[in-house]
Design a protein around this motif. Structure first.
Motif, PDB file in Angstrom:
ATOM      1  N   VAL A  26       0.834  -1.205   0.000  1.00 36.52           N
ATOM      2  CA  VAL A  26       0.000   0.000   0.000  1.00 36.52           C
ATOM      3  C   VAL A  26       0.870   1.258   0.000  1.00 36.52           C
ATOM      4  O   VAL A  26       0.601   2.207  -0.734  1.00 36.52           O
ATOM      5  N   ILE A  27       1.900   1.260   0.817  1.00 35.38           N
ATOM      6  CA  ILE A  27       2.795   2.427   0.880  1.00 35.38           C
ATOM      7  C   ILE A  27       3.523   2.600  -0.449  1.00 35.38           C
ATOM      8  O   ILE A  27       3.622   3.718  -0.977  1.00 35.38           O
ATOM      9  N   LEU A  28       3.998   1.510  -1.033  1.00 29.91           N
ATOM     10  CA  LEU A  28       4.671   1.593  -2.329  1.00 29.91           C
ATOM     11  C   LEU A  28       3.717   2.085  -3.414  1.00 29.91           C
ATOM     12  O   LEU A  28       4.098   2.879  -4.277  1.00 29.91           O
ATOM     13  N   ARG A  29       2.470   1.639  -3.345  1.00 29.58           N
ATOM     14  CA  ARG A  29       1.478   2.059  -4.350  1.00 29.58           C
ATOM     15  C   ARG A  29       1.228   3.552  -4.258  1.00 29.58           C
ATOM     16  O   ARG A  29       1.137   4.257  -5.261  1.00 29.58           O
ATOM     17  N   ALA A  30       1.133   4.053  -3.023  1.00 32.24           N
ATOM     18  CA  ALA A  30       0.947   5.502  -2.840  1.00 32.24           C
ATOM     19  C   ALA A  30       2.186   6.261  -3.303  1.00 32.24           C
ATOM     20  O   ALA A  30       2.076   7.303  -3.955  1.00 32.24           O
ATOM     21  N   ALA A  31       3.352   5.736  -2.996  1.00 33.96           N
ATOM     22  CA  ALA A  31       4.603   6.389  -3.395  1.00 33.96           C
ATOM     23  C   ALA A  31       4.722   6.475  -4.911  1.00 33.96           C
ATOM     24  O   ALA A  31       5.251   7.453  -5.445  1.00 33.96           O
ATOM     25  N   ASP A  32       4.207   5.478  -5.617  1.00 34.92           N
ATOM     26  CA  ASP A  32       4.317   5.439  -7.074  1.00 34.92           C
ATOM     27  C   ASP A  32       3.703   6.685  -7.709  1.00 34.92           C
ATOM     28  O   ASP A  32       4.157   7.147  -8.749  1.00 34.92           O
ATOM     29  N   GLU A  33       2.680   7.229  -7.077  1.00 33.89           N
ATOM     30  CA  GLU A  33       1.999   8.405  -7.621  1.00 33.89           C
ATOM     31  C   GLU A  33       2.855   9.666  -7.553  1.00 33.89           C
ATOM     32  O   GLU A  33       2.510  10.666  -8.171  1.00 33.89           O
ATOM     33  N   MET A  34       3.943   9.615  -6.766  1.00 31.25           N
ATOM     34  CA  MET A  34       4.714  10.844  -6.553  1.00 31.25           C
ATOM     35  C   MET A  34       6.225  10.643  -6.654  1.00 31.25           C
ATOM     36  O   MET A  34       6.991  11.491  -6.227  1.00 31.25           O
ATOM     37  N   ILE A  35       6.645   9.523  -7.200  1.00 33.59           N
ATOM     38  CA  ILE A  35       8.082   9.237  -7.310  1.00 33.59           C
ATOM     39  C   ILE A  35       8.800  10.379  -8.035  1.00 33.59           C
ATOM     40  O   ILE A  35       8.369  10.823  -9.095  1.00 33.59           O
ATOM     41  N   ALA A  36       9.880  10.832  -7.415  1.00 29.14           N
ATOM     42  CA  ALA A  36      10.750  11.892  -7.937  1.00 29.14           C
ATOM     43  C   ALA A  36      10.058  13.249  -8.082  1.00 29.14           C
ATOM     44  O   ALA A  36      10.608  14.161  -8.674  1.00 29.14           O
ATOM     45  N   THR A  37       8.848  13.381  -7.530  1.00 32.58           N
ATOM     46  CA  THR A  37       8.161  14.675  -7.591  1.00 32.58           C
ATOM     47  C   THR A  37       7.718  15.169  -6.219  1.00 32.58           C
ATOM     48  O   THR A  37       7.323  16.318  -6.086  1.00 32.58           O
ATOM     49  N   ALA A  38       7.759  14.305  -5.218  1.00 34.45           N
ATOM     50  CA  ALA A  38       7.344  14.705  -3.864  1.00 34.45           C
ATOM     51  C   ALA A  38       8.150  13.907  -2.844  1.00 34.45           C
ATOM     52  O   ALA A  38       8.839  12.948  -3.190  1.00 34.45           O
ATOM     53  N   GLY A  39       7.994  14.305  -1.603  1.00 34.56           N
ATOM     54  CA  GLY A  39       8.764  13.674  -0.545  1.00 34.56           C
ATOM     55  C   GLY A  39       7.911  12.959   0.482  1.00 34.56           C
ATOM     56  O   GLY A  39       6.742  12.661   0.247  1.00 34.56           O
ATOM     57  N   ARG A  40       8.533  12.732   1.624  1.00 35.03           N
ATOM     58  CA  ARG A  40       7.916  11.947   2.687  1.00 35.03           C
ATOM     59  C   ARG A  40       6.619  12.571   3.189  1.00 35.03           C
ATOM     60  O   ARG A  40       5.645  11.868   3.415  1.00 35.03           O
ATOM     61  N   SER A  41       6.607  13.882   3.385  1.00 35.10           N
ATOM     62  CA  SER A  41       5.414  14.507   3.974  1.00 35.10           C
ATOM     63  C   SER A  41       4.197  14.371   3.059  1.00 35.10           C
ATOM     64  O   SER A  41       3.082  14.148   3.535  1.00 35.10           O
ATOM     65  N   MET A  42       4.398  14.475   1.749  1.00 28.70           N
ATOM     66  CA  MET A  42       3.267  14.309   0.827  1.00 28.70           C
ATOM     67  C   MET A  42       2.765  12.866   0.854  1.00 28.70           C
ATOM     68  O   MET A  42       1.562  12.608   0.826  1.00 28.70           O
ATOM     69  N   LEU A  43       3.673  11.905   0.939  1.00 22.03           N
ATOM     70  CA  LEU A  43       3.279  10.497   1.023  1.00 22.03           C
ATOM     71  C   LEU A  43       2.461  10.262   2.288  1.00 22.03           C
ATOM     72  O   LEU A  43       1.433   9.578   2.252  1.00 22.03           O
ATOM     73  N   VAL A  44       2.882  10.847   3.394  1.00 24.14           N
ATOM     74  CA  VAL A  44       2.142  10.708   4.655  1.00 24.14           C
ATOM     75  C   VAL A  44       0.733  11.282   4.496  1.00 24.14           C
ATOM     76  O   VAL A  44      -0.249  10.672   4.925  1.00 24.14           O
ATOM     77  N   LYS A  45       0.617  12.433   3.854  1.00 26.46           N
ATOM     78  CA  LYS A  45      -0.698  13.065   3.655  1.00 26.46           C
ATOM     79  C   LYS A  45      -1.620  12.180   2.823  1.00 26.46           C
ATOM     80  O   LYS A  45      -2.807  12.059   3.114  1.00 26.46           O
ATOM     81  N   VAL A  46      -1.088  11.577   1.782  1.00 23.90           N
ATOM     82  CA  VAL A  46      -1.903  10.701   0.931  1.00 23.90           C
ATOM     83  C   VAL A  46      -2.371   9.481   1.730  1.00 23.90           C
ATOM     84  O   VAL A  46      -3.546   9.110   1.684  1.00 23.90           O
TER      85      VAL A  46
END
Length: 194
Positions: A26-46
């Motif tokens: 699940v975390i990897l799937r969310a990260a895929d949406e923002m790879i190389a364009t956002a950081g940890r805080s955006m992933l946490v928000k999603v």
């Protein structure tokens, strides 16, 4: 003129010593949406399901993992994200002065499987409903080629001839390498015994 400093970060996994395989996916799937364009805080928000302006602006609320950890605090989610970095599913690379998330080989391998399965399910829905969605083919043009080919391999394994018309429709607007792969899958399906 002084050079602007890179934004520093510290990882904190706290009491998190293990995540369930579903959580990792699940975390990897969310990260895929923002790879190389956002950081940890955006992933946490999603993962929290935040209504943050940037989350909504970039349509990250449409991510399948959006809100998965809605019952946890941002700090608790952050520890899970940091665990993913410490365990080398994700890593941080700087883009200018900003730390951005990227996949490690191990993380990409898992995400590739997850994303491939999502696409196989979408194709199965189309085949079973008999309602062709042409926008799906446009979307596939920006999907990682490794995912596209893995999905086609899975469709070939399924061996259901009902996929042939969908694959032929998709084939019309594709680039040569994908058309060739589609042709191979279609041929296998056409020659499959009932």
């Amino acid at each position: 003129m002084a050079r602007r400093q890179r934004i520093r970060y510290e990882l904190n996994t706290g009491e998190i010593t293990k995540l369930q395989p579903e959580e990792i996916r699940v975390i990897l799937r969310a990260a895929d949406e923002m790879i190389a364009t956002a950081g940890r805080s955006m992933l946490v928000k999603v993962l929290k399901g935040s209504k943050d302006k940037k989350v909504l602006e970039y349509k990250l609320d449409e991510c399948p993992s959006y809100g998965y950890y809605h019952d946890l605090t941002m700090e608790e989610i952050g520890k899970r994200v940091d665990y993913m970095i410490v365990k080398r599913y994700l890593r941080i690379e700087y883009s200018g002065r900003l730390p951005m998330l990227v996949f490690t080989d191990k993380g990409w391998e898992m995400e590739c499987e997850t994303y491939t399965s999502e696409w196989v399910c979408r194709f199965k829905e189309v085949v079973e409903s008999k309602v062709l969605r042409l926008d799906m083919f446009e979307e596939l043009k920006i999907v990682n080629r490794q995912v596209v080919f893995a999905m086609l391999d899975k469709i070939k394994e399924i061996g259901d001839k009902r996929y042939i018309p969908v694959l032929k429709t998709w084939q019309k607007g594709e680039v040569r390498k994908v058309r060739q792969k589609l042709e191979g899958v279609i041929t296998v399906l056409e020659n499959r015994e009932e």
